[in-house]
Structures are given as structure tokens and as C-alpha cells.
Scaffold this active site. Structure first.
Site, short mmCIF file in Angstrom:
data_model
loop_
_atom_site.label_atom_id
_atom_site.label_comp_id
_atom_site.label_asym_id
_atom_site.label_seq_id
_atom_site.Cartn_x
_atom_site.Cartn_y
_atom_site.Cartn_z
N TYR A 116 0.86 -1.20 0.00
CA TYR A 116 0.00 0.00 0.00
C TYR A 116 0.89 1.25 0.00
O TYR A 116 0.68 2.18 -0.78
CB TYR A 116 -0.91 -0.03 1.22
CG TYR A 116 -1.75 1.22 1.39
CD1 TYR A 116 -2.84 1.45 0.56
CD2 TYR A 116 -1.45 2.18 2.37
CE1 TYR A 116 -3.62 2.61 0.70
CE2 TYR A 116 -2.20 3.33 2.51
CZ TYR A 116 -3.29 3.53 1.68
OH TYR A 116 -4.05 4.68 1.82
N LYS A 118 1.27 4.36 -2.85
CA LYS A 118 1.07 5.79 -2.57
C LYS A 118 2.37 6.57 -2.85
O LYS A 118 2.32 7.71 -3.31
CB LYS A 118 0.60 6.00 -1.12
CG LYS A 118 -0.80 5.45 -0.83
CD LYS A 118 -1.91 6.30 -1.49
CE LYS A 118 -3.30 5.86 -1.09
NZ LYS A 118 -4.38 6.57 -1.79
N1 LIG Z 1 -9.00 5.53 5.91
C1 LIG Z 1 -7.74 5.88 6.08
O1 LIG Z 1 -7.14 5.68 7.16
C2 LIG Z 1 -7.01 6.59 4.98
C3 LIG Z 1 -7.43 6.52 3.66
N2 LIG Z 1 -6.70 7.18 2.70
C4 LIG Z 1 -7.11 7.14 1.29
O2 LIG Z 1 -8.40 7.73 1.18
C5 LIG Z 1 -9.06 7.22 0.04
C6 LIG Z 1 -10.48 6.83 0.40
O3 LIG Z 1 -10.45 5.79 1.35
P1 LIG Z 1 -11.51 5.63 2.54
O4 LIG Z 1 -12.63 6.55 2.35
O5 LIG Z 1 -10.78 5.64 3.80
O6 LIG Z 1 -11.95 4.11 2.30
P2 LIG Z 1 -13.31 3.43 1.81
O7 LIG Z 1 -12.99 2.00 1.69
O8 LIG Z 1 -14.44 3.86 2.68
O9 LIG Z 1 -13.53 4.06 0.36
C7 LIG Z 1 -12.79 3.70 -0.76
C8 LIG Z 1 -13.60 4.04 -1.98
O10 LIG Z 1 -12.84 3.71 -3.16
C9 LIG Z 1 -13.68 2.97 -3.99
N3 LIG Z 1 -12.97 2.14 -4.97
C10 LIG Z 1 -12.15 1.09 -4.77
N4 LIG Z 1 -11.74 0.57 -5.94
C11 LIG Z 1 -12.33 1.32 -6.91
C12 LIG Z 1 -12.31 1.30 -8.33
N5 LIG Z 1 -11.62 0.38 -8.99
N6 LIG Z 1 -13.01 2.24 -9.01
C13 LIG Z 1 -13.74 3.18 -8.35
N7 LIG Z 1 -13.82 3.23 -7.01
C14 LIG Z 1 -13.12 2.32 -6.30
C15 LIG Z 1 -14.56 2.15 -3.08
O11 LIG Z 1 -15.67 1.65 -3.81
P3 LIG Z 1 -16.38 0.23 -3.50
O12 LIG Z 1 -17.38 0.53 -2.44
O13 LIG Z 1 -17.01 -0.13 -4.81
O14 LIG Z 1 -15.31 -0.72 -3.08
C16 LIG Z 1 -14.90 3.23 -2.06
O15 LIG Z 1 -15.92 4.06 -2.54
C17 LIG Z 1 -8.19 6.05 -0.48
O16 LIG Z 1 -7.44 6.50 -1.58
C18 LIG Z 1 -7.27 5.75 0.70
O17 LIG Z 1 -6.04 5.22 0.27
C19 LIG Z 1 -5.59 7.92 3.00
C20 LIG Z 1 -5.16 8.02 4.28
C21 LIG Z 1 -5.81 7.34 5.37
C1 LIG Z 2 2.36 0.82 14.34
C2 LIG Z 2 3.25 2.00 14.22
C3 LIG Z 2 2.93 3.07 13.47
C4 LIG Z 2 1.65 2.97 12.70
C5 LIG Z 2 1.01 3.84 11.97
C6 LIG Z 2 -0.24 3.61 11.32
C7 LIG Z 2 -1.06 2.45 11.67
C8 LIG Z 2 -0.64 4.49 10.36
C9 LIG Z 2 -1.80 4.35 9.57
C10 LIG Z 2 -1.99 5.16 8.52
C11 LIG Z 2 -3.05 4.95 7.55
C12 LIG Z 2 -4.15 4.01 7.80
C13 LIG Z 2 -2.95 5.56 6.35
C14 LIG Z 2 -3.81 5.33 5.23
O1 LIG Z 2 -3.51 5.71 4.13
C15 LIG Z 2 3.83 4.24 13.43
C16 LIG Z 2 3.10 5.50 13.80
C17 LIG Z 2 4.45 4.41 12.06
C18 LIG Z 2 4.98 4.17 14.43
C19 LIG Z 2 5.54 2.84 14.56
C20 LIG Z 2 4.50 1.92 15.01
#
Ligand SMILES: NC(=O)C1=CN([C@@H]2O[C@H](COP(=O)(O)OP(=O)(O)OC[C@H]3O[C@@H](n4cnc5c(N)ncnc54)[C@H](OP(=O)(O)O)[C@@H]3O)[C@@H](O)[C@H]2O)C=CC1
Ligand SMILES: CC1=C(/C=C/C(C)=C/C=C/C(C)=C/C=O)C(C)(C)CCC1
Length: 317
Positions: A157, A161
Site C-alpha cells: 500500500y 502511494k
Molecule cells: N482511511 C484511512 O485511514 C485513509 C485513507 N486514505 C485514502 O483515502 C481514500 C479513500 O479511502 P476511505 O474513504 O478511507 O476508504 P473506503 O474503503 O471507505 O472508500 C474507498 C472508496 O474507493 C472505492 N474504490 C475502490 N476501488 C475502486 C475502483 N476500482 N473504481 C472506483 N472506485 C473504487 C470504493 O468503492 P467500492 O465501495 O465499490 O469498493 C470506495 O468508494 C483512499 O485512496 C485511501 O487510500 C488515506 C489516508 C488514510
Molecule cells: C504501528 C506504528 C505506526 C503505525 C502507523 C499507522 C497504523 C498508520 C496508519 C496510517 C493509515 C491508515 C494511512 C492510510 O492511508 C507508526 C506511527 C508508524 C509508528 C511505529 C508503530
């Protein structure tokens, strides 16, 4: 259809979480400045969005099907927008992948890159030429703190990104010449289905191919710490929607936008030591030596986040 003066905003992945909330927040803008085209790959999942949008559904918010993994779906969707005119593209769709590398197949890894990296590339490739011609537009990408700093057991993942960050950082320079802006939103943990989907998967999985020690470190050390971190630092989709709105409404939008000031010290470690030793050693110690004390560590992180560091993030308020 958009009124003249309204900006057309197209958002990917609006069936849940951050995408849904950005769509509703923009569509409910008090000054009605946006016409939101909320897209999702499966329109059968539209109910949550329709309910959250309320009376703006069909007015400032319309729906279109779009799967970011399909060339055809992307083209059909953009062709169906009036004059293919999109002022703001928000690339939000994304999927997570968590666990020991040994137990993840190359096919699963490719699916993550197909969505998180090529999905964004595909969208930008389709929308950018019209923006360049018009000499205006804003491309926003939902990156992550994991686009800036690796996190153990999130290897693939994180890589997807990072790839997107590199791609966008390169594109931003060319786009600036055409007056097209590019912004990355970099949230830390956010309470959405992303978290629940990953945790459900984790509970189901056996991790074939990974040795017993690795599985133990993952399940008994990483997962409890990660749950603590979500509890201590987790933001809401509303927070991220507010940050995103601020970014698109800024007269000079920033390229990078961390949304969570609690995460600033973690990312800062990388820039404080160009050898990489400081961040790798600190994460090792946080996880393997202070894991059980993660609650306390989180409090220290909160103290470290003084006002000067807070200024570096985009706050939801
Ligand atoms: N939640 C978190 O901790 C974090 C999330 N992000 C990023 O935020 C964004 C949104 O995630 P989040 O709202 O948390 O998660 P969700 O799982 O709630 O939402 C993800 C969305 O992406 C859609 N999706 C997945 N694959 C496709 C595709 N092939 N075409 C169109 N849509 C698709 C899903 O649709 P479907 O319902 O059809 O699967 C869903 O609507 C992502 O890019 C994620 O990486 C970034 C940092 C932290
Ligand atoms: C366990 C752990 C960590 C975990 C971080 C996490 C769980 C971050 C999640 C981020 C997400 C979900 C991003 C989505 O895009 C740190 C802080 C690095 C410090 C070392 C130990």
C-alpha cells in the site's frame, strides 16, 4: 447540470468514507459554488450517498458510474460530462493491503497498484488534456501519510502511494505551466470502511508462507499498536472533507497537505536525517521496544506537536 459560475467537481470512489463525505460537503456548499459529479464503480451502493446528500441530490450532486481500473469506464464517464468540462478532479478511490509480504500474492499486489496508482494515472490522462487546453483546472489526489513515510506491514500500500506521490510531483511542474494546479491530501488514520475492511480481512487470514515469528510480530505487536494509533490519532471523513474544501478554495493551493498535526513529527524524522537511520530506528523502537507503551508514546507525540508544527498542516477548522 452545472449553472454558469458553478465549478464542476468530479470525485472518484464516493460509495463510502472520505469520497462520500467530500461529495456531500461540496454539494451542500452554502453559496452553491459546486456542481458535484459523484462517481462509484457500483451504483447499487448509492443509497448511503443519496441519503447523506438529502435534498441536494439531483441538484448540486449527480451520480455517474466509474471504475478507475477500466479504460473504457473512465472514458465513457468523462465523455458523458457536458463538454467534458471538469474544473476540479478529486482522485479519491483507493484500496488498502496489510500483512506479511510472504503471504501476499503478486496478483493481489498488482490489484492495489491498478487502483491506487494506475487508477489515478488513468483519470489524469483522460481529464488533463482538456484542462491544459482551457489553461485552468485543479487536480486533487487523496494520498496518505504512507505516501511520505513507509509503515511496517503496509509495504505494498505504501509503495502504491509513494509511486503516486512521485508521479504527481513530476506532473505538477508541467501542469503549472498550463495554469493547472495539483494538490496531494495526506491524511493519517481516518475512521472509514478502509479500516474495517482491513481489520476484517486480517481476522480471516491465515498468512500462508509467512514464518511463525513474522505472523506473531504482525498480529501481536503491529495490530494492537495500529489500533492504538487509530484511536489516538484517527480523524473523521468530515475532517478530511473540510481540509479538501480548504485546499480547493485556496487562492494558491499547496502541493502537499498533511491533515493531521499529530503525524507531523513522524514525517519530520525523515527530513531530519537524510541517511534514513533516524526514522527506521525510531519506528523499530516504537514498535518493538515501546509497543506496550504505545498509549504513553501517543501522549508524547501530542506534546511534541507544538503550534509551530501545527502550522505545517492544513487544519479542518
Ligand atoms: N482511511 C484511512 O485511514 C485513509 C485513507 N486514505 C485514502 O483515502 C481514500 C479513500 O479511502 P476511505 O474513504 O478511507 O476508504 P473506503 O474503503 O471507505 O472508500 C474507498 C472508496 O474507493 C472505492 N474504490 C475502490 N476501488 C475502486 C475502483 N476500482 N473504481 C472506483 N472506485 C473504487 C470504493 O468503492 P467500492 O465501495 O465499490 O469498493 C470506495 O468508494 C483512499 O485512496 C485511501 O487510500 C488515506 C489516508 C488514510
Ligand atoms: C504501528 C506504528 C505506526 C503505525 C502507523 C499507522 C497504523 C498508520 C496508519 C496510517 C493509515 C491508515 C494511512 C492510510 O492511508 C507508526 C506511527 C508508524 C509508528 C511505529 C508503530
Amino acid at each position: 447540470m452545472a449553472n454558469s459560475g458553478q465549478k464542476v467537481v468530479l470525485i472518484t470512489g464516493c460509495s463510502s468514507g472520505i469520497g462520500l463525505r467530500i461529495a456531500v460537503t461540496l454539494a451542500r456548499d452554502e453559496k452553491k459554488r459546486y456542481h458535484v459529479i459523484a462517481t462509484m464503480r457500483d451504483l447499487k451502493k448509492k443509497e448511503k450517498l443519496v441519503e447523506a446528500a438529502g435534498d441536494v441530490f439531483g441538484k448540486t450532486l449527480t451520480l455517474l458510474p466509474l471504475d478507475v481500473c477500466s479504460d473504457e469506464s473512465v472514458k465513457t464517464c468523462i465523455d458523458s460530462v457536458k463538454d467534458r468540462h471538469i474544473d476540479i478532479l478529486i482522485n479519491n478511490a483507493g484500496v488498502g493491503l496489510l500483512g506479511p509480504l510472504e503471504s501476499i500474492s503478486i496478483e493481489e499486489m498488482k490489484k492495489v497498484f491498478e487502483t491506487n496508482f494506475f487508477g489515478v494515472v488513468r483519470m489524469i490522462k483522460e481529464v488533463m488534456p482538456d484542462m491544459k487546453k482551457r489553461r485552468s483546472g485543479h487536480i486533487v489526489v487523496m494520498s496518505s501519510v504512507m505516501g511520505l513515510q513507509g509503515v511496517v506491514f503496509n509495504d505494498i500500500y505504501t509503495a502504491s502511494k509513494f509511486a503516486m506521490e512521485g508521479f504527481c510531483e513530476s506532473m505538477a511542474v508541467q501542469l503549472m505551466k498550463f495554469n493547472v494546479r495539483m494538490s496531494m491530501i495526506e491524511p493519517g488514520p481516518v475512521h472509514t470502511e478502509f479500516e474495517t475492511k482491513m481489520m476484517d480481512d486480517v481476522a480471516k487470514m491465515e498468512y500462508p508462507g509467512a514464518d511463525a515469528d513474522t505472523v506473531r510480530y504482525f498480529k501481536d505487536v503491529y495490530l494492537p499498536s495500529s489500533i492504538d494509533i487509530f484511536e489516538a490519532m484517527g480523524q473523521t471523513p468530515e475532517d478530511i472533507a473540510k481540509c479538501t474544501k480548504k485546499v480547493i478554495e485556496s487562492s494558491s493551493p499547496r502541493f502537499r497537505n498533511l491533515t493531521n498535526s499529530l503525524y507531523t513529527p513522524i514525517v519530520a524524522l525523515k527530513y531530519a536525517d537524510e541517511t534514513g537511520g533516524l526514522s527506521v530506528n525510531t519506528f523499530y523502537n516504537l514498535l518493538f521496544n515501546f509497543g506496550p507503551l504505545m498509549h504513553i508514546t501517543m501522549s508524547i507525540l501530542k506534546c511534541l506537536t507544538c503550534s509551530c508544527l501545527r502550522r505545517r498542516t492544513i487544519s479542518p477548522n
